[in-house]
Design a protein around this motif. Structure first.
Motif, PDB file in Angstrom:
ATOM      1  N   LYS A   6     -20.935 -13.251  48.058  1.00  0.00           N
ATOM      2  CA  LYS A   6     -22.322 -12.774  48.034  1.00  0.00           C
ATOM      3  C   LYS A   6     -23.164 -13.624  48.971  1.00  0.00           C
ATOM      4  CE  LYS A   6     -25.872 -10.451  46.322  1.00  0.00           C
ATOM      5  NZ  LYS A   6     -26.886 -11.012  47.236  1.00  0.00           N
ATOM      6  N   ILE A  56     -25.497 -11.450  39.090  1.00  0.00           N
ATOM      7  CA  ILE A  56     -24.748 -12.259  40.052  1.00  0.00           C
ATOM      8  C   ILE A  56     -24.261 -13.556  39.402  1.00  0.00           C
ATOM      9  CG2 ILE A  56     -24.896 -13.538  42.227  1.00  0.00           C
ATOM     10  CD1 ILE A  56     -24.854 -10.527  42.588  1.00  0.00           C
ATOM     11  N   GLN A  57     -25.119 -14.169  38.594  1.00  0.00           N
ATOM     12  CA  GLN A  57     -24.764 -15.448  37.967  1.00  0.00           C
ATOM     13  C   GLN A  57     -24.121 -15.279  36.597  1.00  0.00           C
ATOM     14  OE1 GLN A  57     -24.830 -18.308  39.458  1.00  0.00           O
ATOM     15  NE2 GLN A  57     -25.834 -17.562  41.313  1.00  0.00           N
ATOM     16  N   SER A 113     -30.138 -13.654  43.960  1.00  0.00           N
ATOM     17  CA  SER A 113     -28.860 -14.312  43.709  1.00  0.00           C
ATOM     18  C   SER A 113     -28.952 -15.490  42.753  1.00  0.00           C
ATOM     19  CB  SER A 113     -28.254 -14.805  45.031  1.00  0.00           C
ATOM     20  OG  SER A 113     -28.143 -13.746  45.959  1.00  0.00           O
ATOM     21  N   TYR A 114     -30.095 -16.153  42.663  1.00  0.00           N
ATOM     22  CA  TYR A 114     -30.236 -17.351  41.844  1.00  0.00           C
ATOM     23  C   TYR A 114     -31.385 -17.184  40.857  1.00  0.00           C
ATOM     24  CZ  TYR A 114     -27.176 -19.872  45.093  1.00  0.00           C
ATOM     25  OH  TYR A 114     -26.112 -20.279  45.860  1.00  0.00           O
ATOM     26  N   PHE A 165     -19.196 -13.538  39.812  1.00  0.00           N
ATOM     27  CA  PHE A 165     -19.308 -12.324  40.623  1.00  0.00           C
ATOM     28  C   PHE A 165     -18.041 -12.189  41.447  1.00  0.00           C
ATOM     29  CE2 PHE A 165     -20.900  -9.802  44.260  1.00  0.00           C
ATOM     30  CZ  PHE A 165     -21.429  -8.739  43.547  1.00  0.00           C
ATOM     31  N   VAL A 187     -23.447 -17.533  48.379  1.00  0.00           N
ATOM     32  CA  VAL A 187     -23.985 -17.869  47.061  1.00  0.00           C
ATOM     33  C   VAL A 187     -22.868 -18.436  46.194  1.00  0.00           C
ATOM     34  CG1 VAL A 187     -25.120 -16.948  44.994  1.00  0.00           C
ATOM     35  CG2 VAL A 187     -25.718 -16.064  47.260  1.00  0.00           C
ATOM     36  N   HIS A 188     -23.213 -19.457  45.407  1.00  0.00           N
ATOM     37  CA  HIS A 188     -22.268 -19.961  44.407  1.00  0.00           C
ATOM     38  C   HIS A 188     -22.382 -19.070  43.175  1.00  0.00           C
ATOM     39  CE1 HIS A 188     -21.211 -22.483  40.859  1.00  0.00           C
ATOM     40  NE2 HIS A 188     -20.171 -22.758  41.620  1.00  0.00           N
ATOM     41  N   CYS A 189     -21.417 -18.184  43.002  1.00  0.00           N
ATOM     42  CA  CYS A 189     -21.449 -17.224  41.892  1.00  0.00           C
ATOM     43  C   CYS A 189     -20.028 -16.982  41.410  1.00  0.00           C
ATOM     44  CB  CYS A 189     -22.114 -15.918  42.326  1.00  0.00           C
ATOM     45  SG  CYS A 189     -21.500 -15.242  43.888  1.00  0.00           S
ATOM     46  N   GLN A 225     -26.297 -22.406  35.921  1.00  0.00           N
ATOM     47  CA  GLN A 225     -25.689 -21.885  37.146  1.00  0.00           C
ATOM     48  C   GLN A 225     -24.784 -22.918  37.803  1.00  0.00           C
ATOM     49  OE1 GLN A 225     -28.826 -19.097  39.289  1.00  0.00           O
ATOM     50  NE2 GLN A 225     -29.842 -20.907  38.501  1.00  0.00           N
TER      51      GLN A 225
END
Length: 759
Positions: A647, A375-376, A702-703, A643, A638-640, A387
């Motif tokens: 998310k 994801i990251q 996710s993180y 991706f 999510v901050h991604c 990240q």
């Protein structure tokens, strides 16, 4: 209604009613649901979003994800507009029918005043009949019939009486029944075409549509994963019980979703013959020469190389391999979840002795690690600070020279001037963007509670009891930590076995203060089944080895776990206080009998309050079970930036034993953590009394760097002997042998007999 004949609609009027009703029932909900609406952009939310270059690229990718979205919107709008136009046309036609039937006025039809004489009426009739007669060029059969009907209503006595009484010269209307379909449907010359249409729709089109849908859906599991892919996961996990992260990535890249023979969405290009080998030369430790099937196939090597490039953040050709990267990465969360599910199923099968190899806890944890790193777009050994937007390895190098910051929580707890000084090489816009993204990241308050729900004393865990562990997760934003150095750092998950062993030695001393004094001897008490997986009875020369490790047997006896000794300590203290209170009451009887009565009343009231609280807690748990149906999958975005899709934050929580390296509970996938969520995990307590140490883990999908764990100690006490003197269990004297046999039966007979012999 006997003898009533149903007729088809000859004029087509009632058919319009049928079509109008059906079209309205379909068109109104379709318009509400499908009418394209342009989302109103909230300026405040736009300001809170990340403005880094990678996030801006992702917005462009999301905008171009549906190339036919504009055309689709136009087609939907056009179809809905045409449907409403047809609805208005049918409404107009129906209103005309109603007007013709309801507005019969003979004076208006003959164009004479109501005070006209018979001569004037007759003159007007002859004049209009010359114009409207069907034999004339200007004639109209329908209008001429209305004209004749109006003339009859004003000249014939019976027709005039009917008109004045019923509003119709023909008298009262008779009720008739018909079918609101045109009559040409049942006409003989059209029968072949009608039957052909019915056969085409109901015997060809519908069965074909259902068959295509069925044969496509049976290839997939409930999580949108090919069943052949799940079977491959089972094979490799069973073959490699202790699977490392890079091995898990190899298995993930071999998923059949990336093979064109199983997925028509996969694109194979001629340029891959040049670009993929060039990419492989840039990637170390790819193991592209592996001979295992299907790990050695070209689609698998290509997907593996793209995943490694994604984790290393290597830029790819935007016209070829970059599109493949987006396609592969989008499918990975579903595949990782399926792989975690396969590991858990194999663990349960190993406990049931259906498979010979038990997958270790490292296998399932390495599978879980794949989700956040994909994801990251970051390897697991990299700093979690990467990240954040704008930060690179060079920035971290200069930051660590001044202050060593290991994780996101430490960075968030820095004072504003200190964090700005560490990032002085960045502009004010970049620094504000970093702090904005960091402030929206999750901060989880992770707490647990252990109890035995179905027992009279919920705080005492006995051998073989069903233990319920309630995991409470409360989410906050990381910005609540900004500048606050007093908040203790969350305990991350320890992956190193050596650190775990060292930590267990330190915790052993602390456990002596947690466990009641009368149970302190459990650590040095001889234990049985130290090395047996299934709780086998050891030899006599092994009984004196103090090895507190029947964790595998405990897991084999159940499937889920977690324990807290704090509640048991409180229960033990309360029992000691009650004993002391009873002793003091006995001494004070001679002095004051009234005080005893007051204390007794207070004790009774406190017991009633405890019962009420216990009942309310039980009802709350039952209500929660009912709400578990239809679990939401929306939490926080999510901050991604790497991706290619939006998310949501998901979490895994589970319980394991680090010493025996085994999984004790099914990993629970938390998908709806918005503010606060409670999860219940259940397991059967170990069959041997003693103190057991388990670990409750919380992992983010996710993180990186936000995982947590809590060590819990379970003080298992000896199960009480089942009562045999209850009146309901008295058996007749004719069955003494059966009664003795029932008294000797127990789920833990072997363990009980061993302990009695050792005593």
């Amino acid at each position: 209604m006997a003898g009533q004949k149903f007729q088809y609609d000859e004029s087509g009027g009632t058919f319009y009613y049928f079509v109008l009703s059906f079209l309205a029932l379909v068109l109104i909900p379709t318009t509400i649901y499908y009418w394209p609406r342009k989302k109103k952009e909230d300026l405040s939310k736009l300001k809170e979003e990340c403005q880094c270059p990678d996030c801006l690229k992702k917005k462009i990718i999301l905008a171009n994800a549906e190339p036919y979205r504009t055309l689709k919107s136009v087609v939907i709008k056009l179809a809905i507009v045409l449907g409403w136009a047809l609805l208005l046309f049918l409404t107009y036609r129906v209103s005309q029918f109603d007007y013709e039937m309801a507005s019969f006025d003979p004076f208006e039809i003959l164009n004479v005043p109501p005070t006209a004489t018979q001569a004037e009426i007759k003159k007007a009739y002859y004049k209009l009949s010359k114009v409207l007669h069907p034999d004339k060029e200007t004639g109209d059969e329908k209008s001429f019939m209305m004209l004749s009907k109006a003339y009859q209503a004003l000249t014939d006595d019976v027709a005039k009486e009917n008109y004045e009484k019923y509003g119709n010269p023909d008298g009262p209307g008779a009720m008739s029944f018909g079918i609101a379909l045109p009559s040409w449907i049942v006409e003989k010359e059209n029968s072949v075409w009608v039957l052909g249409l019915y056969g085409l729709v109901f015997m060809v089109a519908m069965p074909s549509a259902v068959g295509v849908w069925w044969y496509r859906s049976i290839r997939f599991s409930g999580d949108k994963v090919l069943l052949d892919t799940s079977q491959m996961y089972f094979y490799f996990i069973h073959k490699t019980p202790h699977m490392l992260l890079k091995r898990a990535l190899m298995v993930l890249a071999a998923s059949l979703e990336f093979d064109k023979r199983h997925n028509s969405q996969v694109v194979e290009r001629q340029s891959d013959n040049d670009e993929v080998p060039a990419l492989i030369r840039q990637l170390p430790n790819l193991n592209e020469k592996c001979k295992e099937h299907p790990l050695c196939r070209m689609y698998s090597i290509k997907a593996r190389a793209i995943l490694h490039a994604h984790l290393s953040r290597i830029p790819l050709n935007p016209e070829t391999l970059e599109r493949d990267r987006q396609f592969i990465v989008k499918k990975c969360p579903y595949l990782v979840q399926e792989m975690v599910s396969c590991v858990h199923q194999l663990v349960m099968m190993a406990y049931a002795r259906r498979v010979p190899r038990l997958p270790s806890i490292e296998t399932i944890e390495n599978c879980m690690k794949m989700s956040p790193i994909i994801i990251q777009g970051l390897w697991d050994y990299k700093s979690p600070l990467l990240q954040l937007p704008h930060l690179t390895e060079d920035h971290l190098y200069f930051m660590n020279k001044k202050r060593h910051v290991k994780n996101l929580q430490q960075f968030a707890q820095l004072k504003p001037e200190e964090s700005r000084m560490l990032l002085k090489n960045l502009s004010d816009f970049e620094y504000e963007n970093i702090m904005r993204v960091l402030g929206k990241m999750p901060l989880i308050d992770f707490s647990i509670r252990c109890e035995v729900i179905d027992d009279e004393n919920t705080n005492v865990v006995t051998a073989g009891a069903i233990v319920t562990v309630t995991v409470t997760l409360e989410r906050k934003d990381m910005k609540t930590l900004f500048g606050d150095t007093k908040v203790p750092e969350k305990q991350g998950i320890k992956d190193d076995a050596n650190e775990e062993a060292a930590g267990d030695d330190d915790e052993a001393g602390a456990a002596a203060t947690v466990v009641p004094v009368k149970k302190a001897s459990a650590w040095s008490k001889p234990r049985k089944g130290g090395k047996g997986k299934g709780g086998k009875k050891p030899a006599n020369n092994q009984k004196k080895k103090a090895q507190p490790k029947p964790a595998v047997a405990a897991a084999a006896a159940a499937s889920v776990s977690t324990v807290s000794t704090t509640d048991e300590q409180t229960a033990a203290n309360s029992e000691a206080e009650s004993d002391a209170g009873e002793h003091s009451d006995v001494e004070s009887v001679a002095a004051s009998g009234s005080e005893d009565e007051d204390k007794q009343n207070k004790n009774n009231s406190s017991l009633d309050d405890d019962d009420d609280e216990e009942w309310e807690r039980l009802q709350a748990k039952l209500n929660k079970r009912e709400r578990l149906e239809g679990k939401s999958r929306m939490s926080h975005t999510v901050h991604c930036p790497f991706f290619p899709e939006e998310k949501q934050e998901y979490w895994w929580t589970y319980i394991c034993d680090r010493k025996s390296r085994t999984l004790l509970t099914a990993p629970y996938h938390v998908t709806n953590l918005v503010e606060k969520e409670e999860i219940q995990l259940k397991f059967t307590a170990p069959r041997w009394p003693g103190v057991y140490t388990f670990t409750v883990c919380l992992r983010s999908d996710s993180y990186l760097g936000l995982d947590q764990q809590q060590e819990l100690k379970l003080d298992v006490q000896k199960a009480p002997a089942p009562p045999t003197d209850h009146p309901q269990w008295d058996l007749s004297e004719s069955e003494p042998e059966h009664n003795d046999q029932q008294e000797n039966l127990s789920d833990y007979t072997t363990d009980t007999s061993d302990e009695e012999n050792s005593d």
